[in-house]
Scaffold this active site. Sequence first.
Site, PDB file in Angstrom:
ATOM      1  N   HIS A   1       5.462  -0.238  10.403  1.00 33.55           N
ATOM      2  CA  HIS A   1       6.543  -0.298   9.484  1.00 33.55           C
ATOM      3  C   HIS A   1       7.903  -0.569  10.517  1.00 33.55           C
ATOM      4  O   HIS A   1       8.957  -0.849  10.001  1.00 33.55           O
ATOM      5  CB  HIS A   1       6.860   1.377   8.937  1.00 33.55           C
ATOM      6  CG  HIS A   1       6.045   1.391   7.610  1.00 33.55           C
ATOM      7  ND1 HIS A   1       6.784   2.226   6.567  1.00 33.55           N
ATOM      8  CD2 HIS A   1       4.717   1.315   7.405  1.00 33.55           C
ATOM      9  CE1 HIS A   1       5.653   2.467   5.531  1.00 33.55           C
ATOM     10  NE2 HIS A   1       4.432   1.852   6.084  1.00 33.55           N
TER      11      HIS A   1
ATOM     12  N   GLU B   1       0.801  -1.247   0.025  1.00 30.27           N
ATOM     13  CA  GLU B   1       0.124  -0.103   0.170  1.00 30.27           C
ATOM     14  C   GLU B   1       0.779   1.344   0.086  1.00 30.27           C
ATOM     15  O   GLU B   1       0.271   2.600  -0.101  1.00 30.27           O
ATOM     16  CB  GLU B   1      -0.891  -0.050   1.018  1.00 30.27           C
ATOM     17  CG  GLU B   1      -0.406   0.122   2.479  1.00 30.27           C
ATOM     18  CD  GLU B   1      -0.827   1.506   3.173  1.00 30.27           C
ATOM     19  OE1 GLU B   1      -2.128   1.871   2.800  1.00 30.27           O
ATOM     20  OE2 GLU B   1      -0.133   1.765   4.068  1.00 30.27           O
ATOM     21  N   ASN B   2       2.339   1.072   0.216  1.00 26.71           N
ATOM     22  CA  ASN B   2       2.958   2.353   0.218  1.00 26.71           C
ATOM     23  C   ASN B   2       4.107   2.355  -1.095  1.00 26.71           C
ATOM     24  O   ASN B   2       5.002   2.862  -1.053  1.00 26.71           O
ATOM     25  CB  ASN B   2       3.798   2.399   1.572  1.00 26.71           C
ATOM     26  CG  ASN B   2       3.283   2.690   2.686  1.00 26.71           C
ATOM     27  OD1 ASN B   2       3.086   2.082   3.681  1.00 26.71           O
ATOM     28  ND2 ASN B   2       2.022   3.784   2.486  1.00 26.71           N
TER      29      ASN B   2
ATOM     30  N   HIS C   1      -3.834   3.338   2.505  1.00 30.44           N
ATOM     31  CA  HIS C   1      -3.542   4.241   1.406  1.00 30.44           C
ATOM     32  C   HIS C   1      -3.828   3.332  -0.192  1.00 30.44           C
ATOM     33  O   HIS C   1      -3.135   3.654  -1.088  1.00 30.44           O
ATOM     34  CB  HIS C   1      -1.847   4.681   1.130  1.00 30.44           C
ATOM     35  CG  HIS C   1      -1.741   5.574   2.253  1.00 30.44           C
ATOM     36  ND1 HIS C   1      -2.265   6.716   2.306  1.00 30.44           N
ATOM     37  CD2 HIS C   1      -0.842   5.619   3.340  1.00 30.44           C
ATOM     38  CE1 HIS C   1      -1.829   7.523   3.370  1.00 30.44           C
ATOM     39  NE2 HIS C   1      -0.698   6.700   3.925  1.00 30.44           N
TER      40      HIS C   1
ATOM     41  N   HIS D   1      -4.389  -3.847   9.392  1.00 24.65           N
ATOM     42  CA  HIS D   1      -3.290  -2.910   8.865  1.00 24.65           C
ATOM     43  C   HIS D   1      -3.811  -1.695  10.060  1.00 24.65           C
ATOM     44  O   HIS D   1      -4.855  -1.246   9.886  1.00 24.65           O
ATOM     45  CB  HIS D   1      -3.401  -2.167   7.507  1.00 24.65           C
ATOM     46  CG  HIS D   1      -2.558  -1.270   6.976  1.00 24.65           C
ATOM     47  ND1 HIS D   1      -1.198  -1.803   6.374  1.00 24.65           N
ATOM     48  CD2 HIS D   1      -2.773   0.060   6.892  1.00 24.65           C
ATOM     49  CE1 HIS D   1      -0.796  -0.653   6.203  1.00 24.65           C
ATOM     50  NE2 HIS D   1      -1.306   0.435   6.311  1.00 24.65           N
TER      51      HIS D   1
END
Length: 279
Positions: free
Chosen positions: A199, A59-60, A88, A172
């Site tokens: 992260h 997603e990043n 995101h 998430h």
Amino acid sequence: MPLFLFLMVKLEEFLAEVIILRICFVGDIVASPGRRAIKNILPSFLKNNQIDICIVNAENSVHGLGVSYKVIDELNSIGVDCVTLGNHTFSSNDFIRMANNYKNVVVPANVSVKWPGYRYSIVEKNGFKLAVINLLGQVGMGMYYDSPFEKADVLLKELTKESPNAIFLDFHAEATSEKQAMGYYLDGRVAVVAGTHTHVQTADNKVLPNGTGYITDAGMTGVADSILGMDIDTSLRRFIDKLPAKYQPAEGDAYMCGIIADVDYNGKCNKISRFCEYE
């Protein structure tokens, strides 16, 4: 017990002991350095660790925000079986029109029904059927989503028609307490609850009492010398000067972080370990 039933029970016990699915889950891919790292590291890593199914959170993956169909195609080409996302999901506009074309890409399920994309994916390997689901936490995530706990119950009920051997959840979420709560809530009902979004890989990988493999955060795939994969100076300015500054992905040597989980035929996790592989 009739002989037929006895033999069926013994067969189930034998399959549970013999058929083990090894799952690799790679934490949030951050921007081009993360994409470079996974491209360079993943193929040999999968082979060397005898991985059956590979899942990644992407997603990043586009400049730190969102995913694109080009990235998905590249991931598919290097051995990725399923892609999960997060808050995101649609930050990269081209994925909005392409989301329904990728059955192996899972969008968070506890969002508006107007979001395109698939709420779960079924991956089949070696006679083993794995269901992959993706949920968003509610605490500190910037907007209100439906309860991930209630949606988990709905998904598990819906998945009965697919008869998967095991279920994998990418949760998430921001709050460690919410992630741990989800682990215990689903303990024994899913094979793995792997946290993403923050992260930073946590050191709490374990098998919960009823057989669910758990980790609060699988970590990220991006520049090691960074702040969550983003440029250090830009991040410091935001914290110290308290002035708006657009985040920029960091540049430099990267690593690939995640977990390996061994799951049996009955959907229980036998072992879960974490890894960080450097370029």
